[in-house]
Design a protein around this motif. Structure first.
Motif, PDB file in Angstrom:
ATOM      1  N   GLY A  57      -2.477  -1.817   2.876  1.00 40.35           N
ATOM      2  CA  GLY A  57      -3.019  -2.662   1.832  1.00 40.35           C
ATOM      3  C   GLY A  57      -3.384  -1.846   0.615  1.00 40.35           C
ATOM      4  O   GLY A  57      -3.542  -0.624   0.691  1.00 40.35           O
ATOM      5  N   ASP A  59      -5.903  -0.655  -2.508  1.00 36.60           N
ATOM      6  CA  ASP A  59      -7.257  -0.104  -2.358  1.00 36.60           C
ATOM      7  C   ASP A  59      -8.355  -1.173  -2.240  1.00 36.60           C
ATOM      8  O   ASP A  59      -9.224  -1.082  -1.369  1.00 36.60           O
ATOM      9  N   GLN A  62      -8.187  -3.172   0.922  1.00 35.81           N
ATOM     10  CA  GLN A  62      -8.498  -2.248   2.017  1.00 35.81           C
ATOM     11  C   GLN A  62     -10.014  -2.130   2.212  1.00 35.81           C
ATOM     12  O   GLN A  62     -10.529  -2.151   3.326  1.00 35.81           O
ATOM     13  N   CYS A  88      -1.129   2.896   7.671  1.00 33.08           N
ATOM     14  CA  CYS A  88      -1.533   3.244   6.307  1.00 33.08           C
ATOM     15  C   CYS A  88      -2.996   2.889   5.999  1.00 33.08           C
ATOM     16  O   CYS A  88      -3.889   3.587   6.462  1.00 33.08           O
ATOM     17  N   ALA A  89      -3.275   1.823   5.264  1.00 31.66           N
ATOM     18  CA  ALA A  89      -4.669   1.473   5.003  1.00 31.66           C
ATOM     19  C   ALA A  89      -5.422   1.311   6.324  1.00 31.66           C
ATOM     20  O   ALA A  89      -6.584   1.743   6.447  1.00 31.66           O
ATOM     21  N   ARG A 118      -8.231  11.439  -1.760  1.00 28.57           N
ATOM     22  CA  ARG A 118      -7.193  11.086  -2.726  1.00 28.57           C
ATOM     23  C   ARG A 118      -6.304  12.300  -2.994  1.00 28.57           C
ATOM     24  O   ARG A 118      -6.813  13.393  -3.246  1.00 28.57           O
ATOM     25  N   ARG A 122       0.925  10.094  -5.589  1.00 27.71           N
ATOM     26  CA  ARG A 122       1.174   9.162  -4.489  1.00 27.71           C
ATOM     27  C   ARG A 122       2.333   9.667  -3.645  1.00 27.71           C
ATOM     28  O   ARG A 122       3.199  10.402  -4.123  1.00 27.71           O
ATOM     29  N   HIS A 142       1.424   5.574  -0.449  1.00 24.76           N
ATOM     30  CA  HIS A 142      -0.036   5.690  -0.383  1.00 24.76           C
ATOM     31  C   HIS A 142      -0.528   6.813  -1.278  1.00 24.76           C
ATOM     32  O   HIS A 142       0.212   7.762  -1.573  1.00 24.76           O
ATOM     33  N   GLY A 143      -1.799   6.690  -1.668  1.00 21.53           N
ATOM     34  CA  GLY A 143      -2.414   7.730  -2.494  1.00 21.53           C
ATOM     35  C   GLY A 143      -3.260   8.677  -1.668  1.00 21.53           C
ATOM     36  O   GLY A 143      -3.640   9.753  -2.137  1.00 21.53           O
ATOM     37  N   HIS A 182       5.528   2.211   7.102  1.00 23.05           N
ATOM     38  CA  HIS A 182       5.758   0.765   7.010  1.00 23.05           C
ATOM     39  C   HIS A 182       7.194   0.500   7.455  1.00 23.05           C
ATOM     40  O   HIS A 182       7.995   1.423   7.590  1.00 23.05           O
TER      41      HIS A 182
HETATM   42  N1  GLN Z   1      -4.654   2.086  -0.362  1.00 24.50           N
HETATM   43  C1  GLN Z   1      -4.239   3.158   0.477  1.00 24.50           C
HETATM   44  C2  GLN Z   1      -3.661   4.334  -0.264  1.00 24.50           C
HETATM   45  O1  GLN Z   1      -3.117   4.165  -1.357  1.00 24.50           O
HETATM   46  C3  GLN Z   1      -3.263   2.644   1.518  1.00 24.50           C
HETATM   47  C4  GLN Z   1      -1.945   2.204   0.916  1.00 24.50           C
HETATM   48  C5  GLN Z   1      -1.065   1.441   1.896  1.00 24.50           C
HETATM   49  O2  GLN Z   1      -1.555   0.901   2.884  1.00 24.50           O
HETATM   50  N2  GLN Z   1       0.210   1.351   1.612  1.00 24.50           N
HETATM   51  O3  GLN Z   1      -3.743   5.442   0.202  1.00 24.50           O
END
Ligand code: GLN
Length: 229
Positions: A57, A59, A62, A88-89, A118, A122, A142-143, A182
């Motif tokens: 998800g 940010d 999330q 991921c999230a 962070r 990305r 993701h970041g 994913h």
């Molecule tokens: N928000 C989170 C990030 O950017 C997860 C991103 C995601 O789930 N694709 O790291």
């Protein structure tokens, strides 16, 4: 009865990760295993389940998902025996903390000894991870960069992409699988779906041929991943 619950697909479903629930349901049912699938909406209680699925998800969603999970019974259900596949999230939420936009640190659920900070850029693109003698394929966006604590094992070693940190991806504890991939990851990696199912059910499964096998083989070939077995 195998009870599968996808948590907050409205928040954690950017890349159709809720499809992981459908894959588990179908792979169970095609083998004659009694199974149900619930999609848990915002502000609904977390139901009893054998396995929970958390997707990726952005940010903001999330953080909201994390707040909702922290208030409910999710953590106690996991601690008392439920399994989790987190992407991921979802992977980040289960850890001690994650800092996403603006480097603001946010408290996670603390179920797993990992921290996400962070990164300077990305991580976007193909992700291929060696998990034992198999390849796990998918894509990442993701970041965050995730650091594992000393007692938690990675899911596997990164061969393509970044995963947690360019070296390893995800984590694996007794009842939790987590990855940055994913796909949905269980649709793209039928062997992984069956490993999850067999573990949750506590039994060996009959092989189940499907179109997913061919798509998986094609994906591995496209990424020049040599067979490991
Ligand atoms: N928000 C989170 C990030 O950017 C997860 C991103 C995601 O789930 N694709 O790291």
């Amino acid at each position: 009865m195998l009870k599968i619950a996808v948590l907050y697909p409205d928040l954690l479903g950017t890349y159709g990760d809720g499809g992981n629930g459908l894959v588990l349901l179908e792979r169970a049912r095609r083998r004659g295993i009694d199974a149900s699938l619930a999609a848990v909406g915002l502000h609904e209680d977390v139901p009893d389940a054998s396995i929970y699925l958390l997707g990726g998800g952005e940010d903001g969603p999330q953080r909201l998902a994390c707040d909702l999970l922290a208030k409910g019974s999710f953590s106690s259900r996991v601690e008392s025996g439920a399994h989790v596949v987190a992407v991921c999230a979802g992977l980040q939420i289960l850890g001690h903390s994650f800092s996403v936009e603006g480097n603001e640190e946010y408290a996670g659920l603390g179920l797993v000894d990992v921290v996400t900070r962070r990164g300077s850029s990305r991580s976007v693109g193909e992700l291929a991870v060696r998990v034992g003698d198999r390849w796990l394929v998918g894509f990442e966006n993701h970041g965050g960069r995730t650091t594992l604590g000393s007692d938690i094992a990675a899911l596997g070693a990164v061969a393509r992409g970044r995963g947690n940190d360019g070296v390893v991806d995800g984590y694996r504890s007794q009842r939790i699988w987590a990855t940055y991939a994913h796909g949905p990851v269980l649709a793209m990696n039928p062997w992984f779906a069956d490993e999850v199912l067999a573990t949750v059910l506590g039994e060996e499964l009959e092989p189940l041929a499907s179109v997913a096998d061919r798509l998986y083989a094609e994906r591995c070939a496209t990424l020049s991943l040599r067979p490991l077995e």
